[in-house]
Design a protein around this motif. Structure first.
Motif, PDB file in Angstrom:
ATOM      1  N   PHE A 165       0.835  -1.199   0.000  1.00 59.20           N
ATOM      2  CA  PHE A 165       0.000   0.000   0.000  1.00 59.20           C
ATOM      3  C   PHE A 165       0.869   1.248   0.000  1.00 59.20           C
ATOM      4  CE2 PHE A 165      -2.661  -3.345   1.602  1.00 59.20           C
ATOM      5  CZ  PHE A 165      -3.880  -3.118   0.978  1.00 59.20           C
ATOM      6  N   LEU A 166       0.274   2.337  -0.455  1.00 59.49           N
ATOM      7  CA  LEU A 166       0.939   3.636  -0.410  1.00 59.49           C
ATOM      8  C   LEU A 166      -0.066   4.686   0.016  1.00 59.49           C
ATOM      9  CD1 LEU A 166      -0.043   5.032  -3.347  1.00 59.49           C
ATOM     10  CD2 LEU A 166       1.694   3.496  -4.210  1.00 59.49           C
ATOM     11  N   LEU A 167       0.432   5.810   0.479  1.00 61.79           N
ATOM     12  CA  LEU A 167      -0.449   6.857   0.989  1.00 61.79           C
ATOM     13  C   LEU A 167      -1.174   7.537  -0.158  1.00 61.79           C
ATOM     14  CD1 LEU A 167      -1.449   8.615   3.368  1.00 61.79           C
ATOM     15  CD2 LEU A 167       0.544  10.086   2.963  1.00 61.79           C
ATOM     16  N   GLU A 168      -2.499   7.605  -0.058  1.00 63.37           N
ATOM     17  CA  GLU A 168      -3.283   8.312  -1.068  1.00 63.37           C
ATOM     18  C   GLU A 168      -3.674   9.703  -0.592  1.00 63.37           C
ATOM     19  OE1 GLU A 168      -6.940   7.160  -3.908  1.00 63.37           O
ATOM     20  OE2 GLU A 168      -7.506   7.335  -1.797  1.00 63.37           O
ATOM     21  N   GLU A 169      -4.139   9.802   0.661  1.00 63.17           N
ATOM     22  CA  GLU A 169      -4.673  11.071   1.147  1.00 63.17           C
ATOM     23  C   GLU A 169      -4.535  11.134   2.657  1.00 63.17           C
ATOM     24  OE1 GLU A 169      -8.882  13.436   0.566  1.00 63.17           O
ATOM     25  OE2 GLU A 169      -8.971  11.397   1.367  1.00 63.17           O
ATOM     26  N   PHE A 170      -4.203  12.309   3.157  1.00 68.42           N
ATOM     27  CA  PHE A 170      -4.156  12.501   4.604  1.00 68.42           C
ATOM     28  C   PHE A 170      -4.964  13.726   4.999  1.00 68.42           C
ATOM     29  CE2 PHE A 170      -2.632  14.629   8.373  1.00 68.42           C
ATOM     30  CZ  PHE A 170      -2.673  13.606   9.307  1.00 68.42           C
ATOM     31  N   LYS A 171      -5.826  13.558   5.988  1.00 68.42           N
ATOM     32  CA  LYS A 171      -6.522  14.645   6.662  1.00 68.42           C
ATOM     33  C   LYS A 171      -6.510  14.328   8.150  1.00 68.42           C
ATOM     34  CE  LYS A 171      -9.583  15.868   2.814  1.00 68.42           C
ATOM     35  NZ  LYS A 171     -10.992  15.997   2.350  1.00 68.42           N
ATOM     36  N   PRO A 172      -6.587  15.340   9.000  1.00 67.48           N
ATOM     37  CA  PRO A 172      -6.521  15.084  10.442  1.00 67.48           C
ATOM     38  C   PRO A 172      -7.595  14.128  10.962  1.00 67.48           C
ATOM     39  CG  PRO A 172      -6.184  17.412   9.997  1.00 67.48           C
ATOM     40  CD  PRO A 172      -6.602  16.789   8.705  1.00 67.48           C
ATOM     41  N   GLN A 173      -8.756  14.091  10.290  1.00 66.14           N
ATOM     42  CA  GLN A 173      -9.834  13.223  10.748  1.00 66.14           C
ATOM     43  C   GLN A 173      -9.757  11.818  10.159  1.00 66.14           C
ATOM     44  OE1 GLN A 173     -10.536  16.317   9.237  1.00 66.14           O
ATOM     45  NE2 GLN A 173     -10.463  17.328  11.244  1.00 66.14           N
ATOM     46  N   ALA A 174      -9.033  11.671   9.055  1.00 62.14           N
ATOM     47  CA  ALA A 174      -8.948  10.362   8.396  1.00 62.14           C
ATOM     48  C   ALA A 174      -7.831  10.391   7.365  1.00 62.14           C
ATOM     49  CB  ALA A 174     -10.273  10.016   7.720  1.00 62.14           C
ATOM     50  N   PHE A 175      -7.223   9.250   7.140  1.00 58.73           N
ATOM     51  CA  PHE A 175      -6.271   9.139   6.036  1.00 58.73           C
ATOM     52  C   PHE A 175      -6.500   7.810   5.326  1.00 58.73           C
ATOM     53  CE2 PHE A 175      -3.968   7.333   9.635  1.00 58.73           C
ATOM     54  CZ  PHE A 175      -3.390   6.181   9.106  1.00 58.73           C
ATOM     55  N   THR A 176      -6.067   7.745   4.083  1.00 58.68           N
ATOM     56  CA  THR A 176      -6.359   6.597   3.235  1.00 58.68           C
ATOM     57  C   THR A 176      -5.090   6.056   2.592  1.00 58.68           C
ATOM     58  OG1 THR A 176      -8.553   7.498   2.735  1.00 58.68           O
ATOM     59  CG2 THR A 176      -7.723   5.763   1.283  1.00 58.68           C
ATOM     60  N   LEU A 177      -4.939   4.734   2.665  1.00 60.95           N
ATOM     61  CA  LEU A 177      -3.916   4.030   1.906  1.00 60.95           C
ATOM     62  C   LEU A 177      -4.573   3.397   0.687  1.00 60.95           C
ATOM     63  CD1 LEU A 177      -1.986   2.094   4.723  1.00 60.95           C
ATOM     64  CD2 LEU A 177      -1.626   4.447   3.924  1.00 60.95           C
TER      65      LEU A 177
END
Length: 564
Positions: free
Chosen positions: A202-214
């Motif tokens: 997996f790799l990082l797709e999106e980061f926000k303080p409330q949630a992040f997505t791989l």
């Protein structure tokens, strides 16, 4: 480097939990998340127990890491710590020790690439191992080897003494990082990594303080995973996690829910799995020579606490009877039954209190009960504060129950709820009297690792300095010598090993720097309707805990959206 997973945070109020679920519903695009269709059909939504916003950091070696070990950054092999099976190759293909355990030869796969397109080679392994060795706060395994790249796919690690037990540590508990990205990082033990480059699935797709997505790595050497996305959400504790679970807003969490015996009935489409692994204990800052202060530095006080607990009641009130007995020598009773020492005074910690033994321990050490019913010595009462993370409802119930129980033996305990950050900092620096936590297991199913982490002088420090992870400041020459000797004994030589396990377990029982409570029953709830491939009691191919690294990545690799 063995990273201690952050336990499931616990909620403060139901209202806060419901508010968090409302936010989660918006973030995840509605509440229909239990079936196979919709925009989230191939997205696994997980809750690790994170309470409050995420703080960006994907450094796999940093105490504050969010994620990455196993998913983005890989070890060379995966070792199952629950059962004795051959390790599964990840970045490694094979390995072999020489006859006396002083040289480890590793063959690497030749088709792995970093997610920026650069090829993974033996030099990256050598760089990672050297970096860990040079940075004590990263070196939680005590690695002391000398690594050399023979060619692009072969590494040799030499040790100055027999080191068989270092195998699973080097091979399964250190996460490889790219030299070309990390060579210029000034302080790799703590620097923030916000754009992680790894070899993992997996790799990082999106980061926000409330949630992040791989997201799935399309260039992964084993093929792009069937699980296309993993979304990590932050809530406010386990009550909000339970509410989200009930509404189908999350697919996997590890932590207690009401009426855990009836998960499938209460949460249609979900299943649960419980297994014994981590050992819940009252951690004590036990070593006055290293700067610990308080009544708990006296082994007589620790013994009184040990005998004063009603573990049956604690199990019922705090853990819904999912926990089990615990050995005072801290080997796991079932997994390690062949090496449980026959020289222990007690094979298991008593499930019922023994007030007579508790008070005898105190009185024989010169304590006398005052008019207030509390024992004291030299004018100092046996009164201690116990730190617990605010929101950890099961642990809060446990310490409040223990405090009431110990009143019966003349000991005053004051529970103190603090933030995770304060609790973690106090634990690391030894600035506490008591706190509640769990001793974790090592990278392979062997009690050597638990002992080498939590009971070795090499993994502790003076009060004020950060210990990793011998937080009790326990130091015992006999235990240190036994641990050193075990490293040089082939793990297949059970007869030679037992004498050292006897020493370790009996010395731990004498001192009990971590006062055993129970072997925790780790429970996960997961969406079996939306995904297939979960571990079962019959096939525990990995530890089924969302915060357990790199086990969670093994599960991510097995999961498939329902219908595929």
């Amino acid at each position: 480097m063995f990273l201690k997973a952050r336990r499931s945070s616990r909620a403060r109020t139901v209202a806060a939990g419901l508010a968090a679920v409302a936010v989660l519903a918006t973030a995840c695009g509605g509440s229909n998340n239990s079936g196979g269709g919709g925009e989230n059909a191939d997205t696994l939504i997980v809750y690790t127990g994170q309470s409050g916003d995420w703080q960006l950091n994907f450094n796999p070696f940093a105490p504050s890491t969010l994620e990455g070990p196993g998913t983005i950054f890989e070890p060379l092999f995966y070792f199952n710590r629950l059962r004795t099976v051959d390790p599964r190759p990840r970045l490694g293909k094979s390995y072999e020790w020489n006859a006396d355990g002083t040289q480890l030869d590793i063959e690497l796969r030749d088709d792995a690439k970093w997610t920026d397109g650069e090829k993974f080679t033996a030099q990256d392994v050598v760089f990672t191992l050297d970096m860990v060795k040079k940075n004590p706060s990263m070196n939680g395994t005590g690695y002391k080897g000398e690594a050399t790249a023979v060619d692009d796919t072969h590494v040799t690690v030499k040790f100055t003494e027999p080191s068989f037990m270092e195998g699973p540590q080097v091979l399964g508990a250190i996460y490889m990082v790219p030299e070309h990205k990390w060579k210029d990082i000034a302080t790799p033990a703590t620097d923030v990594v916000n754009q992680p480059v790894g070899t993992g699935p997996f790799l990082l797709e999106e980061f926000k303080p409330q949630a992040f997505t791989l997201k799935a790595n399309p260039g992964y050497y084993a093929g792009e995973p069937a699980l296309k996305k993993v979304r990590y959400v932050a809530l406010s504790g386990n009550q909000s996690g339970e509410a989200a679970l009930r509404q189908g807003q999350i697919d996997w969490q590890t932590g207690p829910v009401p009426d855990m015996a009836n998960i499938e009935k209460n949460y249609p489409g979900y299943k649960g799995i419980t297994f014994p692994m981590n050992q819940a204990a009252l951690f004590t800052c036990s070593n006055a020579e290293l700067g610990c202060q308080g009544p708990q530095t006296d082994v007589a006080v620790r013994k009184a606490v040990y005998y004063g607990m009603n573990r049956t009641q604690i199990n019922s009130l705090a853990f819904e009877n999912t926990a089990s007995e615990i050995s005072p020598g801290f080997a796991l009773l079932e997994r390690d039954k062949e090496v449980i020492s026959g020289e222990l005074q007690e094979k298991t910690a008593p499930m019922q209190p023994d007030v007579a033994k508790a008070t005898a321990a105190l009185e024989s050490a010169g304590y006398a009960k005052g008019s207030d019913g509390i024992y004291a010595k030299d004018g100092k009462p046996v009164a201690m504060t116990i730190k617990v993370v605010a929101g950890w409802t099961d642990y809060i119930t446990a310490v409040e129950t223990i405090a009431q129980q110990l009143q019966q033996v003349g000991i005053k305990i004051t529970p103190q709820q603090v933030s995770w950050n304060e609790w973690s900092d106090s634990r690391g620096r030894g600035q506490y009297e008591l706190l509640i936590d769990a001793l974790h297991q090592g990278p392979a199913p062997d009690p050597f690792y638990n002992a080498s982490y939590f009971f070795s002088t090499a993994t502790t420090a003076k009060v004020g300095e950060v210990a990793n992870p011998n937080f009790s400041r326990f130091s015992n020459p006999a235990v240190d010598q036994a641990l050193t000797a075990l490293k040089g004994v082939n793990p297949e030589d059970a007869a030679d090993r037992q004498q050292y396990f006897d020493t370790i377990q009996t010395e731990i029982e004498k001192s009990i720097p971590y006062i055993p409570i129970l072997t925790a029953g780790t429970t996960s709830e997961y969406n079996a309707k939306k995904f297939t491939g979960w571990p079962t009691k019959e096939d525990l191919y990995a530890v089924a805990a969302v915060w357990q690294r790199p086990d969670h990545s093994e599960i991510f690799l097995k999961l498939k959206p329902a219908g595929q």
